[in-house]
Design an enzyme around this catalytic site. Structure first.
Site, PDB file in Angstrom:
ATOM      1  N   GLY A  12     117.655  44.307  -1.179  1.00 24.43           N
ATOM      2  CA  GLY A  12     116.719  43.704  -0.401  1.00 24.43           C
ATOM      3  C   GLY A  12     116.227  44.584   0.677  1.00 24.43           C
ATOM      4  O   GLY A  12     115.645  43.900   1.765  1.00 24.43           O
ATOM      5  N   ASN A  14     113.673  46.437   0.729  1.00 25.34           N
ATOM      6  CA  ASN A  14     112.335  46.541   0.939  1.00 25.34           C
ATOM      7  C   ASN A  14     111.927  45.248   1.613  1.00 25.34           C
ATOM      8  O   ASN A  14     111.169  45.113   2.357  1.00 25.34           O
ATOM      9  CB  ASN A  14     111.712  46.391  -0.416  1.00 25.34           C
ATOM     10  CG  ASN A  14     111.499  47.878  -1.181  1.00 25.34           C
ATOM     11  OD1 ASN A  14     110.496  48.841  -0.594  1.00 25.34           O
ATOM     12  ND2 ASN A  14     112.539  48.264  -1.923  1.00 25.34           N
ATOM     13  N   MET A  90     114.649  41.925 -10.704  1.00 17.78           N
ATOM     14  CA  MET A  90     114.915  42.608 -12.285  1.00 17.78           C
ATOM     15  C   MET A  90     114.875  41.420 -13.163  1.00 17.78           C
ATOM     16  O   MET A  90     115.577  41.531 -14.268  1.00 17.78           O
ATOM     17  CB  MET A  90     116.561  43.176 -12.142  1.00 17.78           C
ATOM     18  CG  MET A  90     116.290  44.186 -11.180  1.00 17.78           C
ATOM     19  SD  MET A  90     115.045  45.551 -11.094  1.00 17.78           S
ATOM     20  CE  MET A  90     115.668  46.978 -10.196  1.00 17.78           C
ATOM     21  N   ARG A  91     113.953  40.709 -13.268  1.00 18.63           N
ATOM     22  CA  ARG A  91     113.522  39.746 -14.389  1.00 18.63           C
ATOM     23  C   ARG A  91     112.207  39.834 -14.775  1.00 18.63           C
ATOM     24  O   ARG A  91     111.306  40.052 -13.953  1.00 18.63           O
ATOM     25  CB  ARG A  91     113.909  38.290 -13.705  1.00 18.63           C
ATOM     26  CG  ARG A  91     115.271  37.836 -13.606  1.00 18.63           C
ATOM     27  CD  ARG A  91     115.601  36.995 -14.553  1.00 18.63           C
ATOM     28  NE  ARG A  91     116.892  36.900 -14.667  1.00 18.63           N
ATOM     29  CZ  ARG A  91     117.435  36.271 -15.847  1.00 18.63           C
ATOM     30  NH1 ARG A  91     116.726  36.017 -16.631  1.00 18.63           N
ATOM     31  NH2 ARG A  91     118.894  36.478 -15.757  1.00 18.63           N
ATOM     32  N   HIS A 109     107.626  49.823  -7.720  1.00 17.02           N
ATOM     33  CA  HIS A 109     108.446  50.413  -8.754  1.00 17.02           C
ATOM     34  C   HIS A 109     108.928  51.928  -8.231  1.00 17.02           C
ATOM     35  O   HIS A 109     107.967  52.604  -7.903  1.00 17.02           O
ATOM     36  CB  HIS A 109     107.630  50.550 -10.118  1.00 17.02           C
ATOM     37  CG  HIS A 109     108.801  51.199 -11.258  1.00 17.02           C
ATOM     38  ND1 HIS A 109     109.650  50.461 -11.764  1.00 17.02           N
ATOM     39  CD2 HIS A 109     108.517  52.263 -11.772  1.00 17.02           C
ATOM     40  CE1 HIS A 109     110.203  51.376 -12.659  1.00 17.02           C
ATOM     41  NE2 HIS A 109     109.616  52.324 -12.672  1.00 17.02           N
TER      42      HIS A 109
HETATM   43  C1  GAR Z   1     113.450  49.340  -5.404  1.00 24.32           C
HETATM   44  O1  GAR Z   1     113.986  50.796  -5.363  1.00 24.32           O
HETATM   45  C2  GAR Z   1     112.644  49.084  -6.237  1.00 24.32           C
HETATM   46  O2  GAR Z   1     111.466  49.820  -6.471  1.00 24.32           O
HETATM   47  C3  GAR Z   1     113.464  48.821  -7.532  1.00 24.32           C
HETATM   48  O3  GAR Z   1     114.476  48.240  -7.147  1.00 24.32           O
HETATM   49  C4  GAR Z   1     114.757  48.633  -5.962  1.00 24.32           C
HETATM   50  C5  GAR Z   1     115.153  47.498  -4.989  1.00 24.32           C
HETATM   51  O4  GAR Z   1     115.541  47.808  -3.866  1.00 24.32           O
HETATM   52  N1  GAR Z   1     112.513  48.044  -8.564  1.00 24.32           N
HETATM   53  C6  GAR Z   1     112.453  48.583  -9.862  1.00 24.32           C
HETATM   54  O5  GAR Z   1     113.147  49.334 -10.432  1.00 24.32           O
HETATM   55  C7  GAR Z   1     111.654  47.650 -10.622  1.00 24.32           C
HETATM   56  N2  GAR Z   1     111.577  48.206 -12.008  1.00 24.32           N
HETATM   57  P1  GAR Z   1     115.858  46.820  -2.763  1.00 24.32           P
HETATM   58  O6  GAR Z   1     116.599  45.652  -3.211  1.00 24.32           O
HETATM   59  O7  GAR Z   1     116.871  47.674  -1.788  1.00 24.32           O
HETATM   60  O8  GAR Z   1     114.611  46.419  -2.111  1.00 24.32           O
END
Ligand code: GAR
Length: 210
Positions: A12, A14, A90-91, A109
């Site tokens: 989390g 982001n 991731m779903r 992404h």
């Molecule tokens: C982020 O790097 C996002 O871009 C990636 O998961 C991470 C989550 O980080 N998403 C993917 O790979 C989607 N295919 P966070 O939970 O610290 O925000």
């Protein structure tokens, strides 16, 4: 303010960057609810620390993906969410959620799509020896990590850097780019034509200005 719901599965960071921009940078966005796809996602704790309601999904709730998405839609609508913001969710989304929020679901992404979709993008790009990678923010569709691209930020891969350093640099870019795109979303109109997104100043609904 634009009311959003954030969907996540992990740390989390982001979400934290978005909340930080709301609180300290006047980002005209309100995070109304956070949905976590798993009970051990640290993003739940971050949401709670900011007093944001959460919906925590688990394996039992995901037995039927359509029913799971129906529950999520219910929760998002209950909180008057206008846009759904996926931040490490991731779903795969089903049509139940996508139809409830047509062209209103965003995803981030950690690669320059359409290169390296999937859950291990940073490592796959690193292992492939690409010299440039980056971050993509796009509207989501039923294909995981696909859909009209709103913004991309490219990073040069340095020849002496480790995967860990590249990961950290990508995440730093994400934490700046997501708030930027959300600010754009709150203040502009985004017109999607096929796979292209055009961004215009908000049309004056009252018809006064012009
Ligand atoms: C982020 O790097 C996002 O871009 C990636 O998961 C991470 C989550 O980080 N998403 C993917 O790979 C989607 N295919 P966070 O939970 O610290 O925000």
């Amino acid at each position: 303010k634009l009311t959003i719901g954030v969907l996540l599965s992990g740390s989390g960071s982001n979400l934290e960057a978005i909340l930080d921009a709301c609180e300290n940078d006047d980002l005209p966005v309100r995070v109304a609810v956070v949905v976590a796809s798993r009970p051990d996602a640290y993003g739940i704790t971050r949401a709670q620390q900011h007093g944001i309601p959460t919906l925590v999904m688990n394996k039992e709730r995901y037995v039927n993906p359509l029913e799971a998405d129906a529950l999520i839609v219910n929760t998002l609508q209950h909180h008057h969410v206008e846009y759904v913001v996926m931040a490490g969710y991731m779903r795969k989304l089903t049509h139940v959620l996508l139809n409830a929020f047509p062209q209103r679901v965003l995803n981030i992404h950690p690669a320059l799509l359409p290169a390296f979709p999937g859950a291990h993008a940073i490592r796959e790009a690193f292992d492939a020896g690409v010299k440039v990678t980056g971050v993509t923010i796009h509207f989501a569709n039923e294909v995981y990590d696909e859909g009209p691209i709103i913004a991309q930020h490219a990073l040069d891969v340095r020849q002496d850097e480790t995967l860990e350093i590249l990961e950290a640099r990508i995440h730093s870019v994400e934490h700046v780019l997501y708030p930027q795109v959300l600010r754009l979303l709150a203040t502009h109109d985004m017109v999607i034509t096929g796979k292209k997104v055009c961004v215009y100043p908000k049309s004056d609904a009252a018809g006064s200005g012009v």
